[in-house]
Design a protein around this motif. Structure first.
Motif, PDB file in Angstrom:
ATOM      1  N   THR A 311     -83.408 -28.769  -3.573  1.00  0.00           N
ATOM      2  CA  THR A 311     -84.146 -28.143  -3.346  1.00  0.00           C
ATOM      3  C   THR A 311     -83.565 -28.469  -1.442  1.00  0.00           C
ATOM      4  N   LEU A 312     -83.455 -27.263  -1.230  1.00  0.00           N
ATOM      5  CA  LEU A 312     -82.598 -27.743   0.306  1.00  0.00           C
ATOM      6  C   LEU A 312     -83.750 -26.512   1.433  1.00  0.00           C
ATOM      7  N   LYS A 313     -84.593 -27.323   2.294  1.00  0.00           N
ATOM      8  CA  LYS A 313     -85.254 -27.291   2.759  1.00  0.00           C
ATOM      9  C   LYS A 313     -85.437 -26.802   4.799  1.00  0.00           C
ATOM     10  N   PHE A 314     -85.822 -26.064   5.251  1.00  0.00           N
ATOM     11  CA  PHE A 314     -85.451 -25.762   6.868  1.00  0.00           C
ATOM     12  C   PHE A 314     -86.956 -26.459   8.051  1.00  0.00           C
ATOM     13  N   MET A 315     -86.776 -26.635   8.439  1.00  0.00           N
ATOM     14  CA  MET A 315     -87.722 -26.087   9.541  1.00  0.00           C
ATOM     15  C   MET A 315     -87.684 -26.735  10.927  1.00  0.00           C
ATOM     16  N   HIS A 316     -87.763 -26.360  11.865  1.00  0.00           N
ATOM     17  CA  HIS A 316     -86.944 -26.908  13.594  1.00  0.00           C
ATOM     18  C   HIS A 316     -87.767 -27.212  14.578  1.00  0.00           C
ATOM     19  N   ASN A 317     -87.499 -28.187  15.582  1.00  0.00           N
ATOM     20  CA  ASN A 317     -88.177 -28.505  16.531  1.00  0.00           C
ATOM     21  C   ASN A 317     -87.588 -28.248  17.742  1.00  0.00           C
ATOM     22  N   GLY A 318     -87.682 -26.562  18.384  1.00  0.00           N
ATOM     23  CA  GLY A 318     -86.806 -26.253  19.805  1.00  0.00           C
ATOM     24  C   GLY A 318     -85.538 -26.090  19.623  1.00  0.00           C
ATOM     25  N   THR A 319     -84.565 -26.483  19.703  1.00  0.00           N
ATOM     26  CA  THR A 319     -83.309 -26.502  18.638  1.00  0.00           C
ATOM     27  C   THR A 319     -82.980 -27.485  17.958  1.00  0.00           C
ATOM     28  N   ASP A 320     -83.549 -28.074  17.591  1.00  0.00           N
ATOM     29  CA  ASP A 320     -83.268 -29.091  16.408  1.00  0.00           C
ATOM     30  C   ASP A 320     -83.737 -28.917  15.047  1.00  0.00           C
ATOM     31  N   LEU A 321     -82.691 -28.840  14.323  1.00  0.00           N
ATOM     32  CA  LEU A 321     -82.721 -27.659  13.078  1.00  0.00           C
ATOM     33  C   LEU A 321     -82.804 -29.104  11.671  1.00  0.00           C
ATOM     34  N   TYR A 322     -84.537 -29.517  11.265  1.00  0.00           N
ATOM     35  CA  TYR A 322     -84.185 -30.155  10.228  1.00  0.00           C
ATOM     36  C   TYR A 322     -83.780 -29.539   9.226  1.00  0.00           C
ATOM     37  N   ILE A 323     -82.983 -30.334   8.496  1.00  0.00           N
ATOM     38  CA  ILE A 323     -83.059 -29.668   6.517  1.00  0.00           C
ATOM     39  C   ILE A 323     -83.245 -30.935   6.000  1.00  0.00           C
ATOM     40  N   GLY A 324     -84.385 -31.022   5.156  1.00  0.00           N
ATOM     41  CA  GLY A 324     -84.434 -31.913   3.750  1.00  0.00           C
ATOM     42  C   GLY A 324     -83.977 -31.481   2.662  1.00  0.00           C
ATOM     43  N   LEU A 325     -83.690 -32.618   2.166  1.00  0.00           N
ATOM     44  CA  LEU A 325     -82.943 -32.172   0.841  1.00  0.00           C
ATOM     45  C   LEU A 325     -83.667 -33.127  -0.315  1.00  0.00           C
ATOM     46  N   THR A 326     -84.122 -32.291  -1.219  1.00  0.00           N
ATOM     47  CA  THR A 326     -84.240 -33.528  -2.704  1.00  0.00           C
ATOM     48  C   THR A 326     -83.521 -32.685  -4.753  1.00  0.00           C
ATOM     49  N   SER A 327     -83.278 -34.153  -4.317  1.00  0.00           N
ATOM     50  CA  SER A 327     -82.780 -34.009  -5.595  1.00  0.00           C
ATOM     51  C   SER A 327     -83.540 -34.662  -7.029  1.00  0.00           C
ATOM     52  N   ASP A 328     -83.245 -34.398  -8.062  1.00  0.00           N
ATOM     53  CA  ASP A 328     -83.806 -35.180  -9.224  1.00  0.00           C
ATOM     54  C   ASP A 328     -82.626 -35.395 -10.383  1.00  0.00           C
ATOM     55  N   ASP A 329     -81.454 -36.287  -9.449  1.00  0.00           N
ATOM     56  CA  ASP A 329     -79.974 -36.478 -10.277  1.00  0.00           C
ATOM     57  C   ASP A 329     -80.094 -37.746 -11.145  1.00  0.00           C
ATOM     58  N   ALA A 330     -80.311 -38.443 -11.794  1.00  0.00           N
ATOM     59  CA  ALA A 330     -80.462 -39.329 -12.848  1.00  0.00           C
ATOM     60  C   ALA A 330     -79.171 -39.395 -12.498  1.00  0.00           C
ATOM     61  N   SER A 331     -77.849 -39.265 -11.973  1.00  0.00           N
ATOM     62  CA  SER A 331     -77.272 -40.782 -12.102  1.00  0.00           C
ATOM     63  C   SER A 331     -76.231 -39.995 -10.670  1.00  0.00           C
ATOM     64  N   VAL A 332     -76.473 -41.240  -9.735  1.00  0.00           N
ATOM     65  CA  VAL A 332     -76.628 -41.050  -8.147  1.00  0.00           C
ATOM     66  C   VAL A 332     -75.117 -42.043  -8.140  1.00  0.00           C
ATOM     67  N   CYS A 333     -74.493 -40.931  -7.769  1.00  0.00           N
ATOM     68  CA  CYS A 333     -72.499 -42.010  -7.586  1.00  0.00           C
ATOM     69  C   CYS A 333     -71.616 -41.645  -7.040  1.00  0.00           C
ATOM     70  N   LYS A 334     -70.147 -41.950  -6.337  1.00  0.00           N
ATOM     71  CA  LYS A 334     -69.049 -41.240  -5.938  1.00  0.00           C
ATOM     72  C   LYS A 334     -68.638 -41.481  -7.246  1.00  0.00           C
ATOM     73  N   TRP A 335     -67.958 -40.436  -7.107  1.00  0.00           N
ATOM     74  CA  TRP A 335     -66.555 -40.137  -7.734  1.00  0.00           C
ATOM     75  C   TRP A 335     -65.644 -40.633  -7.763  1.00  0.00           C
ATOM     76  N   SER A 336     -65.366 -42.436  -8.682  1.00  0.00           N
ATOM     77  CA  SER A 336     -64.507 -43.141  -8.516  1.00  0.00           C
ATOM     78  C   SER A 336     -63.221 -42.713  -9.033  1.00  0.00           C
ATOM     79  N   PRO A 337     -63.003 -41.774  -9.697  1.00  0.00           N
ATOM     80  CA  PRO A 337     -61.230 -40.794  -9.674  1.00  0.00           C
ATOM     81  C   PRO A 337     -60.886 -40.303  -8.373  1.00  0.00           C
ATOM     82  N   GLY A 338     -61.457 -39.994  -7.395  1.00  0.00           N
ATOM     83  CA  GLY A 338     -61.261 -39.471  -6.002  1.00  0.00           C
ATOM     84  C   GLY A 338     -62.499 -39.732  -4.825  1.00  0.00           C
ATOM     85  N   TRP A 339     -62.717 -38.824  -3.669  1.00  0.00           N
ATOM     86  CA  TRP A 339     -63.127 -39.491  -2.596  1.00  0.00           C
ATOM     87  C   TRP A 339     -64.121 -38.799  -2.427  1.00  0.00           C
ATOM     88  N   GLU A 340     -64.500 -38.127  -3.839  1.00  0.00           N
ATOM     89  CA  GLU A 340     -66.258 -36.939  -3.248  1.00  0.00           C
ATOM     90  C   GLU A 340     -66.917 -37.306  -4.713  1.00  0.00           C
TER      91      GLU A 340
END
Length: 588
Positions: A311-340
């Protein structure tokens, strides 16, 4: 984090089938996500607008079954009569502009015309359920008599002003002429869903689509003559015994409400202003994201089990854009065969400018560091002004990144601040950006296996904002509003016109979280909490509720009053004959 087969079998029994689809989800998909348009197309049949040339999911009607990264084959077909020599390919694309549903056909049919003296002809026969659930018919097909007639558009008598349609015959195509080879046709139609009773521009619409392809007929021919051929193919069913779903999605804008609150950049989203922030869900099962790509869609040995949602959320204070993200990912990692890696890949723009491929502006808050337990690495490309953005992550208890040896991860959250003034924006402007959330499961060095690991980026906007690839309408807008947030109860009560389950907040949580949902009518509602084994541990409500927006708090206790342990949980809402399921993480 590890794939434990028995656990997921239990989850399959608890959750909807939508959570774990057939092995090849590009064959007869249960639903197709419908993207929004930048500019509504003109209904002239030409398909000359850039909207139709964009890259998004669509159906391919062909007897041989053509599938690809964004191509889906329909449910079934039948050879009605004769031998099918002209194996026509018809591409069916769908978009929407609010409650206007646009459907396009692009066919290479070499024999365009009627099915003899019957009522059928080349083109589309469609049933769509109105807002009350009643199926009505639309037809866009060449069933007129005479030499080279135009296409016919027919709509239901109960909704006489609910649409329009047109076709364009390619050079060399002469309808109902059996003496020469045709060169196909294009056609398009619009259905005004508000005329069918719909009010939600992001509704789920049930349809069945049938493409007729009769060949080698003149208008007065017997349909069953030995030299004729008629093949038809459908998504859903031939006449309407089964339906599939068009999910209207992809809002072109979201509003970042104004706040005077100052963010503590720690990735936790624990500031009070996040509660009423506008959001967009991004994930394979999300209802609002633009699209996604599951790289293993054709691997029959693989199954996408950890279907994470962010879920991507948006707020702002002046021209500062706040972006928040919450994820329920059960496997947080790098893709070892590549850069992703898991995390957020943002594409930014300067005010009033869409960058070329070589000038794209990258902002990345992603788990690039392969070290066990590491947080995100925050990166910006050289085109981003120095200091123009910053970000941080939070990994709750239970999440150990970059390894699969410590059980199921408990998700993660991110906070990013974009100093939009550095990009030429002011309060009141619409910041054009694109957000891609990468979901790479079981990809760490200690776990990667070809038929086990999953690679599934999903996005709001486009994945690469590449004009050579995705071509058009690549960014979405975040409005730096001068208004403060509307209270979530008031906002959602006003639009409680469908059954909807919202992301719980906070998530991850400790000790309590709030679960919200809306019901369009009064009725029996049950809200249950399940553990990872599929065992019901708590019932929060099981009674009649009025229509509207409802909110219930779970205090983290089981039915017996005992504290539930840290881990992944499911919450399930039953409403009438329908139910919805979502994930949440208790982190102590």
């Amino acid at each position: 984090m590890r794939k434990i087969l028995t656990v997921w079998i239990v989850l399959m029994l608890v959750c909807t089938v939508r959570l774990i689809p057939a092995q090849n989800s590009h064959i007869d998909p249960s639903s197709v996500r419908v993207v929004s348009v930048e500019n509504a197309p003109v209904i002239d049949g030409v398909l000359g607008e850039t909207e139709w040339a964009r890259r998004y999911d669509y159906l391919v009607f062909n007897a041989k079954g053509i599938i690809g990264d964004v191509q889906y084959t329909p449910t079934g077909g039948i050879q009605v009569t004769g031998t099918y020599v002209d194996t026509t390919t018809t591409y069916v694309k769908v978009m929407h502009d609010g409650l206007d549903l646009f459907i396009a056909l692009d066919s290479d049919d070499k024999s365009v015309g009627k099915f003899g003296d019957s009522w059928e002809g080349d083109g589309l026969f469609m049933k769509i359920k109105d807002a009350s659930g009643t199926a009505v018919e639309y037809k866009l097909f060449f069933n007129k008599s005479g030499t080279d007639p135009d296409i016919a558009f027919e709509m239901p008598g109960v909704y006489p002003n609910s649409g329009s349609g047109a076709a364009f015959k390619n050079a060399g195509t002469v309808v109902n002429d059996t003496t020469q080879v045709d060169s196909g046709y294009t056609a398009e139609m619009v259905i005004h869903l508000d005329q069918l009773g719909y009010t939600d521009p992001y509704a789920e619409v049930e349809v069945m689509i049938n493409i007729f392809d009769p060949d080698n007929y003149y208008e007065t021919d017997n349909p069953w003559k030995p030299t004729g051929s008629y093949y038809k193919q459908w998504w859903g069913s031939e006449w309407g015994s089964e339906f599939r779903t068009l999910k209207l999605a992809d809002p072109p804008t979201r509003t970042a409400y104004a706040t005077t609150g100052v963010i503590t950049l720690d990735g936790q989203l624990n500031e009070s202003f996040w509660v009423n922030a506008q959001s967009v869900d991004i994930g394979v099962d999300s209802e609002l994201g633009t699209g996604g790509y599951y790289m293993q869609w054709g691997d029959t040995l693989n199954s996408y089990t950890d279907r994470s949602n962010a879920t991507l959320k948006f707020m702002h204070n002046g021209t500062d854009l706040y972006i928040g993200l919450t994820s329920d990912d059960a496997s947080v990692c790098k893709w070892s065969p590549g850069w992703e890696a898991d995390g957020l890949f943002l594409w930014m723009t300067n005010y009033g400018m869409i960058p070329s491929s070589g000038e794209r502006m990258e902002i990345k808050a992603m788990y690039f560091n392969g070290t066990e337990g590491s947080g995100i690495t925050f990166q910006t490309s050289s085109a981003v002004p120095t200091g123009g953005a910053e970000g941080a992550s939070y990994e709750p208890t239970g999440t150990v990144t970059q390894t699969e040896t410590n059980g199921v991860d408990a998700g993660y959250s991110l906070e990013v601040v974009i100093h939009t003034a550095d990009f030429g924006y002011q309060v009141g402007d619409t910041v054009m950006l694109s957000a891609c959330v990468w979901d790479l499961d079981y990809g760490s060095v200690d776990a990667y296996q070809e038929h086990i690991s999953d690679y599934a980026p999903n996005w709001w906007g486009t994945q690469w904002v590449d004009p050579n690839f995705e071509k058009y309408f690549m960014y979405r807008g975040v409005i730096l509003s001068t208004s403060e947030a509307v209270d979530v109860d008031n906002e959602k009560t006003a639009v409680a016109d469908r059954f909807e389950l919202y992301p719980n907040y906070p998530n991850p949580f400790n000790p309590s979280t709030t679960i919200s949902f809306s019901t369009p009518t009064s009725g029996k509602v049950r809200l249950d909490i399940y553990n990872i084994l599929g065992q019901r541990i708590r019932t929060l409500i099981n009674s009649e509720l009025p229509s509207g927006y409802h909110r219930f708090e779970w205090n983290g206790l089981t039915e017996n009053g005992l504290p539930a342990p840290t881990g992944l949980y499911l919450y399930k809402v039953n409403y009438g004959n329908n139910f919805k399921v979502a994930k949440m993480v208790l982190s102590k």
